[in-house]
Design a protein around this motif. Structure first.
Motif, mmCIF file in Angstrom:
data_model
loop_
_atom_site.group_PDB
_atom_site.id
_atom_site.type_symbol
_atom_site.label_atom_id
_atom_site.label_comp_id
_atom_site.label_asym_id
_atom_site.label_seq_id
_atom_site.Cartn_x
_atom_site.Cartn_y
_atom_site.Cartn_z
ATOM 1 N N GLY A 124 -9.746 11.125 -50.175
ATOM 2 C CA GLY A 124 -10.840 10.718 -51.056
ATOM 3 C C GLY A 124 -11.805 9.845 -50.281
ATOM 4 O O GLY A 124 -11.418 9.184 -49.312
ATOM 5 N N SER A 125 -13.064 9.867 -50.722
ATOM 6 C CA SER A 125 -14.052 8.986 -50.119
ATOM 7 C C SER A 125 -14.901 8.380 -51.220
ATOM 8 O O SER A 125 -15.342 9.084 -52.141
ATOM 9 N N SER A 126 -15.089 7.058 -51.175
ATOM 10 C CA SER A 126 -15.959 6.360 -52.123
ATOM 11 C C SER A 126 -15.529 6.650 -53.580
ATOM 12 O O SER A 126 -14.409 6.280 -53.948
ATOM 13 N N ALA A 127 -16.328 7.330 -54.389
ATOM 14 C CA ALA A 127 -15.905 7.673 -55.747
ATOM 15 C C ALA A 127 -14.590 8.446 -55.741
ATOM 16 O O ALA A 127 -13.750 8.286 -56.633
ATOM 17 N N GLY A 128 -14.382 9.269 -54.726
ATOM 18 C CA GLY A 128 -13.136 10.035 -54.589
ATOM 19 C C GLY A 128 -11.941 9.140 -54.311
ATOM 20 O O GLY A 128 -10.793 9.522 -54.575
ATOM 21 N N THR A 129 -12.211 7.958 -53.773
ATOM 22 C CA THR A 129 -11.168 6.942 -53.578
ATOM 23 C C THR A 129 -10.940 6.181 -54.877
ATOM 24 O O THR A 129 -9.806 5.969 -55.290
ATOM 25 N N ASN A 130 -12.029 5.807 -55.563
ATOM 26 C CA ASN A 130 -11.880 5.112 -56.847
ATOM 27 C C ASN A 130 -10.993 5.896 -57.815
ATOM 28 O O ASN A 130 -10.104 5.319 -58.435
ATOM 29 N N VAL A 131 -11.239 7.198 -57.944
ATOM 30 C CA VAL A 131 -10.473 7.964 -58.937
ATOM 31 C C VAL A 131 -9.016 8.171 -58.522
ATOM 32 O O VAL A 131 -8.179 8.538 -59.344
ATOM 33 N N ALA A 132 -8.700 7.934 -57.250
ATOM 34 C CA ALA A 132 -7.309 8.070 -56.797
ATOM 35 C C ALA A 132 -6.465 6.855 -57.157
ATOM 36 O O ALA A 132 -5.247 6.898 -57.076
ATOM 37 N N THR A 133 -7.112 5.763 -57.568
ATOM 38 C CA THR A 133 -6.389 4.510 -57.821
ATOM 39 C C THR A 133 -5.969 4.403 -59.287
ATOM 40 O O THR A 133 -6.141 5.345 -60.067
ATOM 41 N N HIS A 134 -5.472 3.237 -59.641
ATOM 42 C CA HIS A 134 -5.028 3.014 -61.014
ATOM 43 C C HIS A 134 -6.150 3.222 -62.030
ATOM 44 O O HIS A 134 -5.948 3.818 -63.086
ATOM 45 N N SER A 135 -7.334 2.696 -61.725
ATOM 46 C CA SER A 135 -8.445 2.787 -62.683
ATOM 47 C C SER A 135 -9.772 2.648 -61.955
ATOM 48 O O SER A 135 -9.820 2.207 -60.810
ATOM 49 N N ILE A 136 -10.847 2.994 -62.661
ATOM 50 C CA ILE A 136 -12.172 2.890 -62.029
ATOM 51 C C ILE A 136 -12.869 1.568 -62.377
ATOM 52 O O ILE A 136 -14.081 1.435 -62.181
ATOM 53 N N HIS A 137 -12.100 0.580 -62.848
ATOM 54 C CA HIS A 137 -12.704 -0.713 -63.214
ATOM 55 C C HIS A 137 -13.459 -1.373 -62.069
ATOM 56 O O HIS A 137 -14.285 -2.249 -62.317
ATOM 57 N N THR A 138 -13.156 -1.023 -60.826
ATOM 58 C CA THR A 138 -13.798 -1.715 -59.698
ATOM 59 C C THR A 138 -14.697 -0.801 -58.870
ATOM 60 O O THR A 138 -14.905 -1.034 -57.682
ATOM 61 N N THR A 139 -15.254 0.221 -59.522
ATOM 62 C CA THR A 139 -16.298 1.016 -58.861
ATOM 63 C C THR A 139 -17.583 0.191 -58.789
ATOM 64 O O THR A 139 -17.802 -0.703 -59.613
ATOM 65 N N ASN A 140 -18.451 0.515 -57.835
ATOM 66 C CA ASN A 140 -19.779 -0.097 -57.759
ATOM 67 C C ASN A 140 -20.821 0.724 -58.503
ATOM 68 O O ASN A 140 -21.987 0.340 -58.555
ATOM 69 N N ASP A 141 -20.424 1.876 -59.020
ATOM 70 C CA ASP A 141 -21.419 2.816 -59.537
ATOM 71 C C ASP A 141 -21.958 2.439 -60.906
ATOM 72 O O ASP A 141 -21.339 1.691 -61.649
ATOM 73 N N MET A 142 -23.113 2.988 -61.211
ATOM 74 C CA MET A 142 -23.731 2.797 -62.511
ATOM 75 C C MET A 142 -22.999 3.697 -63.518
ATOM 76 O O MET A 142 -22.688 4.857 -63.202
ATOM 77 N N PRO A 143 -22.734 3.197 -64.726
ATOM 78 C CA PRO A 143 -21.964 3.969 -65.714
ATOM 79 C C PRO A 143 -22.811 5.033 -66.410
ATOM 80 O O PRO A 143 -23.087 4.944 -67.599
ATOM 81 N N ILE A 144 -23.185 6.083 -65.674
ATOM 82 C CA ILE A 144 -24.179 7.048 -66.167
ATOM 83 C C ILE A 144 -23.631 8.009 -67.214
ATOM 84 O O ILE A 144 -24.389 8.676 -67.897
#
Ligand SMILES: [Ca+2]
Ligand SMILES: [Ca+2]
Lengths: 243, 243
Positions: A124-144
């Motif tokens: 995974g990379s970036s968002a692909g890493t976020n979704v591999a973890t427990h939750s996406i609570h610590t993404t930097n992305d905008m909640p589109i």
């Protein structure tokens, strides 16, 4: 309770200053795929909207390394494609868009189960890493887009903040710094430890062993502390998420 | 269909470089409250965790201007308190935390109805501005808690990006710029127009008239274009959200 046979490589990002696309991680990706006897990858372009264009860009980099790459969107039945795949690469873009599509296509549990039983390796990379973890609570992305849950695949039991950076955006700008944002999360009763991967950094997941790899270090927010970890650091203690 | 009697002042932030807390907006806040015959405010501290401390900080600024301030958390029944209030000030912090608490305490519809019928005036700052708009899809905050919806109070029918800034974080950092993030949102089929309020900027909502006020300008993302608007600009065309 069976031990997870997970094999994953979780990159902070695909781009790193001073390197071409994915170049900083080439050595790690190749040795990871070779040690898992993988020579074909399914690329998951769901974090962006131009599936064909995004897949070509990744293919152009990875093909010359000796691996074939096919976009998941080219399969009629994505769940079936994942079921017979040996390896997936989940690219970056927007984490909310990506997780929403993974839920829509009912891939979250399939990926988790196949990674745990050792029949699917995950990059995974970036968002692909976020979704591999427990939750996406610590993404930097905008909640589109509003996904059905912030819980993610859960290949690792903690959270990751990709593109981690500790300097302030500008002394004149009053928006929160990254550390302030992560600290807001750490105050929540449901918060997990957070691994902040600097660009150029990646986490190698080998069953219950977690190691920082790449060309940059990482930080961990845990027990109300923030600590630095160098390339090569063993961070397997993150397995014990419940303190 | 009745015309909304909404009266709102939506601040980009409470802090602005070169000013003490809320100082840049003092003139606008006072003239807004006076023209609405308001001399007491209920402060909503839900975007942060230290309700007492946060309320005191705001009170210390606004009391000397001639208005009394009481924290919503000091009322046993927040919905009842809102129902008998003439004005609320919703402070910044984390937008997800704030919206989640507004839903938990069933305040979203009450606030909307009272603002629309002209019996409640609304001041918001940062997260307090995000929740006043159509949805929180364009907050800058980390998604530290999963709210029941990203739909917000909807005092205005479009979206706002507070703390808007158009320069890049760092040339060496590969995270998205603010404009790239907003553009990701604009690609969604459910996207609304986005008003990017620079720090020091605020939107004055007077029924169906929307005006940029404060000491800094704003930008609007709409119809695949980004346009600049100066202080004083009439942006009432944003009422026509459906294009
Ligand atoms: Ca992103
Ligand atoms: Ca904030």
């Amino acid at each position: 309770i069976m031990q997870s046979k997970r094999q994953a490589l979780l990159l902070s990002s695909s781009n790193c200053h001073g390197y071409s696309l994915l170049e900083f991680a080439k050595k790690e990706i190749c040795s990871f795929l070779n040690s898992n006897n993988v020579n074909e990858l399914i690329f998951v372009p769901y974090a962006q909207n131009n599936f064909d264009g995004y897949t070509s860009k990744i293919k152009d980099v990875i093909n010359p390394w000796g691996y074939s790459v096919k976009g998941l969107h080219t399969y009629e039945d994505p769940a079936k494609a994942i079921n017979s795949a040996k390896a997936i690469f989940v690219g970056g873009g927007n984490t909310f868009l990506l997780l929403n599509r993974l839920y829509e296509k009912k891939l979250v549990n399939i990926i988790k189960e196949k990674v745990d039983d050792g029949s699917l390796v995950y990059i995974g990379s970036s968002a692909g890493t976020n979704v591999a973890t427990h939750s996406i609570h610590t993404t930097n992305d905008m909640p589109i887009i509003y996904p059905p849950s912030f819980n993610a695949i859960g290949i690792v039991p903690f959270n990751i903040n990709p593109h981690y950076i500790d300097k302030v955006e500008s002394e004149k700008h009053k928006g929160e710094t990254r550390d302030q944002r992560i600290t807001e999360y750490m105050e929540m009763p449901h918060a997990n430890s957070v691994l902040g991967l600097r660009e150029g950094s990646l986490l190698y997941v080998n069953k219950n062993e977690f190691t920082i790899k790449g060309v940059a270090g990482a930080v961990i927010f845990r027990n109300k502390e923030k600590k630095e970890y160098e390339v090569g650091a063993d961070v397997s203690f993150l397995l014990e998420e419940k303190l």
